[in-house]
Design a protein around this motif. Structure first.
Motif, PDB file in Angstrom:
ATOM      1  N   GLY A  27      72.078 -36.730  -0.812  1.00  0.00           N
ATOM      2  CA  GLY A  27      71.978 -35.287  -0.701  1.00  0.00           C
ATOM      3  C   GLY A  27      70.543 -34.823  -0.875  1.00  0.00           C
ATOM      4  N   LYS A  28      70.313 -33.572  -0.500  1.00  0.00           N
ATOM      5  CA  LYS A  28      68.948 -33.073  -0.570  1.00  0.00           C
ATOM      6  C   LYS A  28      68.507 -32.798  -2.007  1.00  0.00           C
ATOM      7  N   HIS A  29      69.446 -32.727  -2.938  1.00  0.00           N
ATOM      8  CA  HIS A  29      69.108 -32.448  -4.333  1.00  0.00           C
ATOM      9  C   HIS A  29      69.316 -33.657  -5.244  1.00  0.00           C
ATOM     10  N   ASP A  30      69.423 -34.839  -4.672  1.00  0.00           N
ATOM     11  CA  ASP A  30      69.711 -36.026  -5.481  1.00  0.00           C
ATOM     12  C   ASP A  30      68.667 -36.279  -6.562  1.00  0.00           C
ATOM     13  N   ALA A  31      67.397 -36.068  -6.261  1.00  0.00           N
ATOM     14  CA  ALA A  31      66.350 -36.315  -7.256  1.00  0.00           C
ATOM     15  C   ALA A  31      66.512 -35.382  -8.448  1.00  0.00           C
ATOM     16  N   GLN A  32      66.804 -34.105  -8.169  1.00  0.00           N
ATOM     17  CA  GLN A  32      66.995 -33.149  -9.257  1.00  0.00           C
ATOM     18  C   GLN A  32      68.278 -33.438 -10.032  1.00  0.00           C
ATOM     19  N   LEU A  33      69.334 -33.842  -9.314  1.00  0.00           N
ATOM     20  CA  LEU A  33      70.584 -34.187  -9.981  1.00  0.00           C
ATOM     21  C   LEU A  33      70.413 -35.411 -10.867  1.00  0.00           C
ATOM     22  N   LEU A  34      69.648 -36.399 -10.402  1.00  0.00           N
ATOM     23  CA  LEU A  34      69.401 -37.581 -11.222  1.00  0.00           C
ATOM     24  C   LEU A  34      68.611 -37.213 -12.461  1.00  0.00           C
ATOM     25  N   LYS A  35      67.604 -36.368 -12.302  1.00  0.00           N
ATOM     26  CA  LYS A  35      66.803 -35.928 -13.447  1.00  0.00           C
ATOM     27  C   LYS A  35      67.687 -35.213 -14.468  1.00  0.00           C
ATOM     28  N   LEU A  36      68.565 -34.329 -14.002  1.00  0.00           N
ATOM     29  CA  LEU A  36      69.485 -33.624 -14.891  1.00  0.00           C
ATOM     30  C   LEU A  36      70.455 -34.594 -15.560  1.00  0.00           C
ATOM     31  N   ALA A  37      70.959 -35.561 -14.797  1.00  0.00           N
ATOM     32  CA  ALA A  37      71.873 -36.564 -15.357  1.00  0.00           C
ATOM     33  C   ALA A  37      71.182 -37.366 -16.456  1.00  0.00           C
ATOM     34  N   MET A  38      69.915 -37.689 -16.252  1.00  0.00           N
ATOM     35  CA  MET A  38      69.183 -38.448 -17.265  1.00  0.00           C
ATOM     36  C   MET A  38      68.961 -37.609 -18.518  1.00  0.00           C
ATOM     37  N   VAL A  42      70.624 -38.755 -21.937  1.00  0.00           N
ATOM     38  CA  VAL A  42      69.819 -39.055 -23.138  1.00  0.00           C
ATOM     39  C   VAL A  42      70.334 -38.232 -24.310  1.00  0.00           C
ATOM     40  N   GLY A  43      70.632 -36.955 -24.066  1.00  0.00           N
ATOM     41  CA  GLY A  43      71.198 -36.118 -25.133  1.00  0.00           C
ATOM     42  C   GLY A  43      72.524 -36.657 -25.622  1.00  0.00           C
ATOM     43  N   ILE A  57      59.791 -47.200 -22.415  1.00  0.00           N
ATOM     44  CA  ILE A  57      60.993 -47.579 -21.668  1.00  0.00           C
ATOM     45  C   ILE A  57      60.844 -47.119 -20.218  1.00  0.00           C
ATOM     46  N   SER A  58      61.046 -48.014 -19.293  1.00  0.00           N
ATOM     47  CA  SER A  58      60.897 -47.670 -17.874  1.00  0.00           C
ATOM     48  C   SER A  58      62.076 -46.809 -17.415  1.00  0.00           C
ATOM     49  N   PRO A  59      61.858 -45.994 -16.384  1.00  0.00           N
ATOM     50  CA  PRO A  59      62.967 -45.192 -15.841  1.00  0.00           C
ATOM     51  C   PRO A  59      64.141 -46.053 -15.383  1.00  0.00           C
ATOM     52  N   LYS A  60      63.858 -47.217 -14.838  1.00  0.00           N
ATOM     53  CA  LYS A  60      64.914 -48.133 -14.400  1.00  0.00           C
ATOM     54  C   LYS A  60      65.793 -48.550 -15.576  1.00  0.00           C
ATOM     55  N   ASP A  61      65.148 -48.870 -16.703  1.00  0.00           N
ATOM     56  CA  ASP A  61      65.900 -49.269 -17.891  1.00  0.00           C
ATOM     57  C   ASP A  61      66.697 -48.096 -18.470  1.00  0.00           C
ATOM     58  N   LYS A  62      66.138 -46.886 -18.401  1.00  0.00           N
ATOM     59  CA  LYS A  62      66.857 -45.702 -18.885  1.00  0.00           C
ATOM     60  C   LYS A  62      68.114 -45.483 -18.061  1.00  0.00           C
ATOM     61  N   VAL A  63      67.989 -45.602 -16.746  1.00  0.00           N
ATOM     62  CA  VAL A  63      69.149 -45.432 -15.864  1.00  0.00           C
ATOM     63  C   VAL A  63      70.230 -46.438 -16.232  1.00  0.00           C
ATOM     64  N   ILE A  66      71.879 -45.555 -19.724  1.00  0.00           N
ATOM     65  CA  ILE A  66      72.784 -44.408 -19.640  1.00  0.00           C
ATOM     66  C   ILE A  66      74.034 -44.789 -18.852  1.00  0.00           C
ATOM     67  N   TYR A  67      73.863 -45.507 -17.757  1.00  0.00           N
ATOM     68  CA  TYR A  67      75.008 -45.956 -16.961  1.00  0.00           C
ATOM     69  C   TYR A  67      75.958 -46.795 -17.815  1.00  0.00           C
ATOM     70  N   ARG A  68      75.422 -47.770 -18.526  1.00  0.00           N
ATOM     71  CA  ARG A  68      76.278 -48.657 -19.326  1.00  0.00           C
ATOM     72  C   ARG A  68      76.968 -47.916 -20.471  1.00  0.00           C
ATOM     73  N   LEU A  69      76.289 -46.951 -21.069  1.00  0.00           N
ATOM     74  CA  LEU A  69      76.908 -46.158 -22.133  1.00  0.00           C
ATOM     75  C   LEU A  69      78.074 -45.344 -21.580  1.00  0.00           C
ATOM     76  N   LEU A  70      77.883 -44.711 -20.432  1.00  0.00           N
ATOM     77  CA  LEU A  70      78.957 -43.919 -19.839  1.00  0.00           C
ATOM     78  C   LEU A  70      80.132 -44.787 -19.409  1.00  0.00           C
ATOM     79  N   VAL A  71      79.850 -45.989 -18.939  1.00  0.00           N
ATOM     80  CA  VAL A  71      80.929 -46.920 -18.589  1.00  0.00           C
ATOM     81  C   VAL A  71      81.668 -47.337 -19.852  1.00  0.00           C
ATOM     82  N   GLN A  72      80.931 -47.672 -20.897  1.00  0.00           N
ATOM     83  CA  GLN A  72      81.544 -48.105 -22.155  1.00  0.00           C
ATOM     84  C   GLN A  72      82.453 -47.021 -22.728  1.00  0.00           C
TER      85      GLN A  72
END
Length: 109
Positions: A27-38, A42-43, A57-63, A66-72
């Protein structure tokens, strides 16, 4: 073994496509949505008792964290093991945050 989907159109003709050729729609707003998701991820991690992500911590590692925490926590469904890569994890986070936002949110239009 080839994976395929059969699509039916209005005139009832079937069309077979290879599933591997289907890509994630960006989507055209994916970058902003990813930033908001991060930011929200993090919160969420902090509220769960995790330490803050440091500057090293690199952005790749942050992603991935967060992904693994949400899955868990069963907030998102895990990707198949062979699909666990950066772009797919980012896509899952974008889908997750998109579902949390109200339908009229500016980033969803």
């Amino acid at each position: 073994m080839s994976l395929a989907i059969i699509l039916f159109s209005g005139n009832v003709r079937a069309r077979v496509i290879d599933i591997r050729s289907v890509t994630m729609k960006s989507g055209k707003h994916d970058a902003q949505l990813l930033k908001l998701a991060m930011e929200i991820g993090v919160g969420y991690a902090k509220k769960r008792g995790f330490a803050d992500f440091g500057q090293g911590i690199s952005p790749k590692d942050k992603v991935e964290c967060i992904y693994r925490l949400l899955v868990q926590d069963n907030l998102i469904q895990a990707l198949p093991k062979d699909k666990e890569d950066g772009p797919n994890m980012k896509h899952k986070l974008i889908l997750w945050i998109s579902r949390q936002l109200p339908a009229e949110h500016e980033l969803l239009n």
